[in-house]
Design an enzyme around this catalytic site. Structure first.
Site, PDB file in Angstrom:
ATOM      1  N   ALA A   1       0.842  -1.187   0.000  1.00 41.54           N
ATOM      2  CA  ALA A   1       0.000   0.000   0.000  1.00 41.54           C
ATOM      3  C   ALA A   1       0.884   1.246   0.000  1.00 41.54           C
ATOM      4  CB  ALA A   1      -0.922   0.001   1.213  1.00 41.54           C
TER       5      ALA A   1
ATOM      6  N   GLY B   1      -0.675  -5.195   1.065  1.00 38.71           N
ATOM      7  CA  GLY B   1      -1.929  -5.094   0.332  1.00 38.71           C
ATOM      8  C   GLY B   1      -1.918  -5.845  -0.981  1.00 38.71           C
TER       9      GLY B   1
ATOM     10  N   GLU C   1      -2.726  -9.374  -0.129  1.00 39.12           N
ATOM     11  CA  GLU C   1      -4.149  -9.402   0.220  1.00 39.12           C
ATOM     12  C   GLU C   1      -5.028  -9.313  -1.022  1.00 39.12           C
ATOM     13  OE1 GLU C   1      -4.320  -7.375   4.594  1.00 39.12           O
ATOM     14  OE2 GLU C   1      -3.419  -6.174   3.007  1.00 39.12           O
TER      15      GLU C   1
ATOM     16  N   GLU D   1       3.630  -6.092   7.406  1.00 42.67           N
ATOM     17  CA  GLU D   1       3.131  -4.899   8.095  1.00 42.67           C
ATOM     18  C   GLU D   1       3.706  -4.711   9.490  1.00 42.67           C
ATOM     19  OE1 GLU D   1      -0.073  -5.895   5.037  1.00 42.67           O
ATOM     20  OE2 GLU D   1       1.288  -7.007   6.355  1.00 42.67           O
TER      21      GLU D   1
END
Length: 260
Positions: free
Chosen positions: A67, A113, A116, A136
């Site tokens: 991200a 992300g 994901e 993360e």
């Protein structure tokens, strides 16, 4: 239907959807999230004149490397972290529940992300250069776009916990061994495999494909998918496609499904 961060190509009923931010390793910023929401939730949600979607990243370095960290910092300062995660959940659910199969073609880093996003797709084909991880914790946060949930589903609690708590990155072959990806192949073969999968699915009943996706997802959404399966089975047995499929089987010919 124009997009700033997505490139859309359609050929022979298959849509190639590319996250097109190679200068940022295709990092997911909020503009890209909004465009994914529009693609899956509005622009293509009502269309049935295509077989499926191959989702990939521009360039040969990254699928989606994560991200946008600068945006994360801004969100933290505003105290809107929960809202950001919930928005990501909503958009990724649109992909997971999309009425046509979505195959992630993972051509490089799929971190945070990006991992994901790949997990929200129905199937995953990786090049041997692909790398996966939920790093993360290195930033002092946790996965926020479904990583703590979907990684469990694909590889089991023990290994998912290890990868999330250590932030460890794994290669494509390890991801295949663990069940995170369906195939890990040389780059020249990976796209062909994604196309072959969609072409094979395209010969099946479209209503049955949609209802199968719905029933498979029901287990994870509801904790018990048996009722959803029975309901979906009932709907498919009432379709023209079922009558055609049964007739084709008896007559030993290919079925001509109409998606009705």
């Amino acid at each position: 239907m124009s997009y700033e961060n997505l490139a859309v190509e359609e050929k022979s009923g298959i849509i190639r959807l590319t996250i097109n931010r190679p200068q940022s390793l295709n990092a997911l910023n909020q503009q890209t999230i909004a465009e994914l929401e529009r693609f899956f939730g509005t622009d293509y949600a009502g269309r049935t004149d295509f077989h499926g979607v191959i989702l990939t990243g521009a360039g040969d370095r990254a699928f989606v490397a994560g991200a946008d960290i600068k945006e994360f910092l801004a969100v933290a300062e505003q105290g809107n972290g929960r809202e950001m995660a919930e928005r990501g959940h909503e958009v990724f659910f649109l992909i997971e529940n999309f009425h046509r199969p979505v195959i992630a073609l993972i051509n490089g880093f799929a971190l945070g992300g990006g991992c994901e996003l790949a997990m929200a797709c129905h199937l995953r084909v990786a090049t041997e250069a692909a790398r996966f991880g939920q790093p993360e914790v290195n930033l002092g946060i946790i996965p926020g776009y479904g990583g703590t949930q979907r990684l469990n589903q694909y590889i089991g609690k023990g290994k998912a916990t290890e990868l999330i708590l250590t932030g460890k990155m794994i290669d494509a072959k390890e991801a295949e061994r663990l069940g995170l990806v369906n195939y890990a192949l040389p780059a020249a073969e990976a796209e062909d495999k994604a196309l072959q999968l969609l072409q094979a699915i395209a010969t099946k009943g479209p209503v049955a494909i949609q209802e199968s996706i719905r029933a498979i997802n029901a287990y994870y959404a509801q904790g018990d998918g048996y009722i959803a399966e029975a309901e979906a089975f009932g709907r498919t047995t009432a379709t023209e496609d079922f009558r055609e499929g049964a007739a084709a089987f008896v007559e030993k010919r290919p079925a001509a499904f109409k998606g009705k």
